[in-house]
Scaffold this motif. Structure first.
Motif, mmCIF file in Angstrom:
data_model
loop_
_atom_site.group_PDB
_atom_site.id
_atom_site.type_symbol
_atom_site.label_atom_id
_atom_site.label_comp_id
_atom_site.label_asym_id
_atom_site.label_seq_id
_atom_site.Cartn_x
_atom_site.Cartn_y
_atom_site.Cartn_z
ATOM 1 N N SER A 33 94.028 -105.197 -38.644
ATOM 2 C CA SER A 33 93.637 -105.550 -40.008
ATOM 3 C C SER A 33 94.711 -106.366 -40.733
ATOM 4 C CB SER A 33 93.358 -104.272 -40.810
ATOM 5 O OG SER A 33 93.363 -104.561 -42.194
ATOM 6 N N ASN A 34 94.304 -107.528 -41.235
ATOM 7 C CA ASN A 34 95.219 -108.383 -42.009
ATOM 8 C C ASN A 34 95.615 -107.700 -43.314
ATOM 9 O OD1 ASN A 34 94.996 -110.642 -40.169
ATOM 10 N ND2 ASN A 34 92.931 -110.946 -40.966
ATOM 11 N N SER A 35 94.632 -107.142 -44.013
ATOM 12 C CA SER A 35 94.936 -106.540 -45.325
ATOM 13 C C SER A 35 95.816 -105.291 -45.154
ATOM 14 C CB SER A 35 93.652 -106.210 -46.084
ATOM 15 O OG SER A 35 92.795 -105.403 -45.312
ATOM 16 N N SER A 36 95.549 -104.485 -44.104
ATOM 17 C CA SER A 36 96.362 -103.272 -43.907
ATOM 18 C C SER A 36 97.788 -103.645 -43.515
ATOM 19 C CB SER A 36 95.755 -102.388 -42.816
ATOM 20 O OG SER A 36 94.472 -101.964 -43.204
ATOM 21 N N ALA A 71 89.456 -105.949 -47.025
ATOM 22 C CA ALA A 71 88.847 -107.147 -46.459
ATOM 23 C C ALA A 71 87.768 -107.631 -47.426
ATOM 24 C CB ALA A 71 88.208 -106.803 -45.121
ATOM 25 N N MET A 72 87.449 -108.931 -47.364
ATOM 26 C CA MET A 72 86.235 -109.412 -48.045
ATOM 27 C C MET A 72 85.074 -109.280 -47.069
ATOM 28 S SD MET A 72 85.171 -113.183 -49.517
ATOM 29 C CE MET A 72 86.001 -113.144 -51.095
ATOM 30 N N ASN A 81 81.050 -110.242 -47.099
ATOM 31 C CA ASN A 81 79.923 -110.880 -47.798
ATOM 32 C C ASN A 81 80.239 -111.134 -49.271
ATOM 33 O OD1 ASN A 81 78.258 -111.132 -45.466
ATOM 34 N ND2 ASN A 81 78.135 -108.900 -45.511
ATOM 35 N N GLY A 91 88.274 -114.465 -44.797
ATOM 36 C CA GLY A 91 88.253 -115.420 -43.702
ATOM 37 C C GLY A 91 88.309 -116.860 -44.164
ATOM 38 N N SER A 92 87.682 -117.162 -45.295
ATOM 39 C CA SER A 92 87.673 -118.508 -45.864
ATOM 40 C C SER A 92 88.645 -118.571 -47.030
ATOM 41 C CB SER A 92 86.272 -118.876 -46.360
ATOM 42 O OG SER A 92 85.396 -118.977 -45.275
ATOM 43 N N THR A 126 91.941 -116.445 -43.333
ATOM 44 C CA THR A 126 92.416 -115.798 -42.103
ATOM 45 C C THR A 126 91.629 -116.257 -40.881
ATOM 46 O OG1 THR A 126 90.938 -113.912 -42.398
ATOM 47 C CG2 THR A 126 93.161 -113.702 -43.326
ATOM 48 N N ASP A 127 90.481 -116.888 -41.087
ATOM 49 C CA ASP A 127 89.630 -117.261 -39.943
ATOM 50 C C ASP A 127 89.238 -118.745 -39.930
ATOM 51 O OD1 ASP A 127 89.638 -114.465 -39.588
ATOM 52 O OD2 ASP A 127 87.747 -114.234 -40.660
HETATM 53 C C1 LIG Z 1 81.237 -107.726 -41.989
HETATM 54 C C2 LIG Z 1 82.160 -108.861 -42.351
HETATM 55 C C3 LIG Z 1 81.834 -109.700 -43.404
HETATM 56 C C4 LIG Z 1 82.682 -110.740 -43.771
HETATM 57 N N1 LIG Z 1 82.352 -111.528 -44.859
HETATM 58 C C5 LIG Z 1 83.207 -112.510 -45.255
HETATM 59 C C6 LIG Z 1 82.903 -113.323 -46.398
HETATM 60 O O1 LIG Z 1 81.908 -113.170 -47.087
HETATM 61 N N2 LIG Z 1 83.790 -114.294 -46.739
HETATM 62 C C7 LIG Z 1 84.927 -114.515 -46.041
HETATM 63 O O2 LIG Z 1 85.690 -115.409 -46.420
HETATM 64 N N3 LIG Z 1 85.245 -113.753 -44.958
HETATM 65 C C8 LIG Z 1 84.405 -112.772 -44.554
HETATM 66 N N4 LIG Z 1 84.736 -111.975 -43.459
HETATM 67 C C9 LIG Z 1 86.021 -112.197 -42.774
HETATM 68 C C10 LIG Z 1 87.088 -111.220 -43.277
HETATM 69 O O3 LIG Z 1 87.139 -111.165 -44.700
HETATM 70 C C11 LIG Z 1 88.464 -111.639 -42.781
HETATM 71 O O4 LIG Z 1 88.468 -111.687 -41.372
HETATM 72 C C12 LIG Z 1 89.547 -110.728 -43.283
HETATM 73 O O5 LIG Z 1 90.821 -111.266 -42.997
HETATM 74 C C13 LIG Z 1 89.414 -109.345 -42.648
HETATM 75 O O6 LIG Z 1 90.362 -108.461 -43.228
HETATM 76 P P1 LIG Z 1 90.929 -107.232 -42.351
HETATM 77 O O7 LIG Z 1 91.615 -107.875 -41.157
HETATM 78 O O8 LIG Z 1 91.865 -106.539 -43.257
HETATM 79 O O9 LIG Z 1 89.749 -106.415 -41.952
HETATM 80 C C14 LIG Z 1 83.887 -110.948 -43.059
HETATM 81 C C15 LIG Z 1 84.206 -110.102 -41.984
HETATM 82 C C16 LIG Z 1 83.357 -109.080 -41.613
HETATM 83 C C17 LIG Z 1 83.722 -108.170 -40.461
#
Ligand SMILES: Cc1cc2nc3c(=O)[nH]c(=O)nc-3n(C[C@H](O)[C@H](O)[C@H](O)COP(=O)(O)O)c2cc1C
Length: 216
Positions: A15-18, A99-100, A102, A147-148, A190-191
């Motif tokens: 997890s990026n946020s964690s 995380a974000m 949707n 991600g964006s 992040t993506d």
């Molecule tokens: C179910 C799901 C929905 C997501 N929806 C979005 C989104 O709406 N917009 C966005 O920019 N990224 C979206 N992402 C990408 C995550 O926000 C991104 O990979 C983030 O860095 C994950 O944080 P984490 O590593 O702490 O879980 C989504 C990822 C998942 C798994």
């Protein structure tokens, strides 16, 4: 000092946020010997149910508050509400890493918010009919990954498709419940621009977290 860390990613070590939150809290611990961190991962902790019983208890609580100034006693799903609110009230400061999902927050974090936003306990209404938060100005740190890439400002600061309800909603709830100073670290994208770009984004966020954590 007692910090409640509300963690809203199910991805553990990935997890990026964690990861950024852990750097923030390590810097905070180094600057505050004796720091106690109460970690609440909303995906893992089996949050108390809040459904049919909880919703009707909330309405009964409001009616009782208005009639007598006293809220509802602990029972059934309301017991879980009171326990989570006590845990929040006991914290001197709060960190939410998320995380974000949707364009907003993952559903277990919304579940947590639905548990702890309760009249007479975490917010009230003043004589002018305005909401007043009851969390006494506790500092709040947000650590938000997406991600964006999202521009700051809401609404209308983006292209109409990519709209950031994650930061806007958490800031709104923070103000509603009476948190004080709000810090925010955004980890983005992040993506969308590939892993090499993401590595730089995360390094920059980790550096920002170490600096902010030392002064939290
Ligand atoms: C179910 C799901 C929905 C997501 N929806 C979005 C989104 O709406 N917009 C966005 O920019 N990224 C979206 N992402 C990408 C995550 O926000 C991104 O990979 C983030 O860095 C994950 O944080 P984490 O590593 O702490 O879980 C989504 C990822 C998942 C798994």
């Amino acid at each position: 000092m007692n910090v409640l860390h509300i963690e809203a990613s199910p991805r553990g070590e990935q997890s990026n946020s964690s990861r950024v939150a852990n750097a923030f809290l390590a810097a905070c611990a180094a600057a505050n010997p004796g720091l106690v961190v109460d970690r609440l991962n909303v995906f893992d902790c089996n949050l108390p149910a809040f459904g049919r019983e909880g919703a009707s208890q909330k309405m009964a609580h409001i009616a009782k508050l208005m009639a007598s100034g006293e809220g509802l006693e602990a029972a059934g799903e309301w017991s879980g509400v009171l326990a989570e609110i006590k845990r929040l009230q006991d914290a001197d400061k709060v960190v939410i890493s998320s995380a974000m999902w949707n364009f907003s927050i993952p559903y277990p974090l919304k579940h947590y918010i639905d548990l702890v936003c309760q009249p007479g306990l975490t917010f009230g209404v003043n004589a002018k009919g305005q909401y007043v938060g009851l969390l006494k100005g506790k500092p709040l740190q947000l650590i938000l990954s997406r991600g964006s890439e999202y521009r700051t400002g809401f609404p209308g600061a983006d292209d109409g498709i990519k709209t950031d309800y994650q930061s806007a909603y958490l800031r709104h709830i923070g103000a509603f419940l009476g948190f004080g100073e709000v810090g925010e670290i955004q980890i983005q994208p992040t993506d969308a621009k590939g892993p090499q770009h993401a590595a730089g984004v995360i390094e920059a966020a980790l550096a920002e977290a170490r600096e902010a954590g030392a002064h939290f």
